[in-house]
Design an enzyme around this catalytic site. Structure first.
Site, PDB file in Angstrom:
ATOM      1  CB  CYS A   1      -0.912   0.002   1.227  1.00  0.00           C
ATOM      2  SG  CYS A   1      -2.069   1.406   1.258  1.00  0.00           S
TER       3      CYS A   1
ATOM      4  CG  ASP B   1      -0.749   4.059   5.332  1.00  0.00           C
ATOM      5  OD1 ASP B   1       0.135   4.574   6.047  1.00  0.00           O
ATOM      6  OD2 ASP B   1      -1.959   4.064   5.633  1.00  0.00           O
TER       7      ASP B   1
ATOM      8  NE  ARG C   1      -0.841   5.112   8.719  1.00  0.00           N
ATOM      9  CZ  ARG C   1      -2.134   4.974   8.999  1.00  0.00           C
ATOM     10  NH1 ARG C   1      -2.567   5.175  10.227  1.00  0.00           N
ATOM     11  NH2 ARG C   1      -3.000   4.624   8.056  1.00  0.00           N
TER      12      ARG C   1
ATOM     13  CG  HIS D   1      -1.589  -1.030   5.903  1.00  0.00           C
ATOM     14  ND1 HIS D   1      -2.252  -0.103   6.659  1.00  0.00           N
ATOM     15  CD2 HIS D   1      -1.701  -0.604   4.617  1.00  0.00           C
ATOM     16  CE1 HIS D   1      -2.708   0.864   5.873  1.00  0.00           C
ATOM     17  NE2 HIS D   1      -2.400   0.578   4.627  1.00  0.00           N
TER      18      HIS D   1
ATOM     19  CB  CYS E   1      -5.818  -0.463   4.492  1.00  0.00           C
ATOM     20  SG  CYS E   1      -5.426   0.227   2.876  1.00  0.00           S
TER      21      CYS E   1
HETATM   22 CO    CO Z   1      -3.416   1.252   3.010  1.00  0.00          CO
END
Ligand code: CO
Length: 214
Positions: free
Chosen positions: A42, A44, A46, A98, A101
């Site tokens: 992803c 993301d 993080r 993750h 999400c």
């Molecule tokens: Co995500």
């Protein structure tokens, strides 16, 4: 607004640190890369792929998109996969989602965010396929995290069905596709015990997933 000096300074410190330990690191790496792994994760912020598996520059080939989706008409993801498998000869493709999400949550809540709704439609397909499983989970966070897992499972199957992976197996090239989930709350990866290394294992995983969703 135009000042990104902090990042540029960080970069200089990073490069210096690596050169202190290994003066030839960048010169050697600039000649070729030979990563063993392709990461499909992803976007993301993080879930920083290379860092969270403790690898260095040159060791992980990476493709990231919102909600780590492998779509058969996405030439970006397919091109990354083809180059990784056929040119770099990676041995493992890791599809890593993750928990928590935001993309998966937006899909689950059927939010209207704009263009991205069309992309997240793929996650909604996963959600509809697994409606029986998901509708049994009352708690929204648990349901979201289950959908994050199921999305990884479906994207592993999707990766396995690509001409790229199929052709690699036909050639006898060793290639495994794995499904993992990264925990934002503890920084730990969980193996979803989804590892496909040939067409028979793919077919078995497809049947198992279809049975589980019935
Ligand atoms: Co995500």
């Amino acid at each position: 607004m135009k000042d990104l000096n902090e990042l540029l300074e960080n970069n200089r410190a990073w490069a210096e640190d690596i050169k202190t330990h290994n003066p030839q690191f960048f010169q050697t790496l600039s000649k070729e890369q030979s990563p063993k792994y392709l990461w499909i994760g992803c976007s993301d912020s993080r879930a920083p792929a290379t860092q969270l598996v403790g690898l260095r520059a040159g060791e992980l080939f990476v493709h990231r998109n919102v909600a780590n989706v492998v779509v058969h008409t996405d030439f970006n993801c397919l091109s990354v996969m083809q180059y990784a498998v056929e040119v770099l000869k990676v041995e493992h493709i890791i599809v890593c989602g993750h928990d928590g999400c935001g993309g998966v949550l937006a899909a689950m809540q059927n939010l209207r965010l704009g263009l991205i709704d069309n992309w997240l439609r793929h996650v909604q397909d996963v959600m509809q396929k697994h409606d029986a499983t998901l509708s049994r989970i009352a708690d929204e966070t648990l349901r979201l995290n289950k959908l994050c897992e199921l999305n990884v499972v479906e994207q592993v199957l999707s990766a396995g069905r690509t001409t790229i992976v199929q052709s690699a197996w036909e050639r006898g090239q060793e290639l495994a596709v794995h499904g993992w989930i990264y925990g934002l709350h503890d920084g730990l990866l969980r193996d979803l015990k989804m590892c496909i290394t040939n067409p028979e294992e793919l077919a078995a995983a497809e049947h198992a997933t279809a049975r589980a969703s019935a």
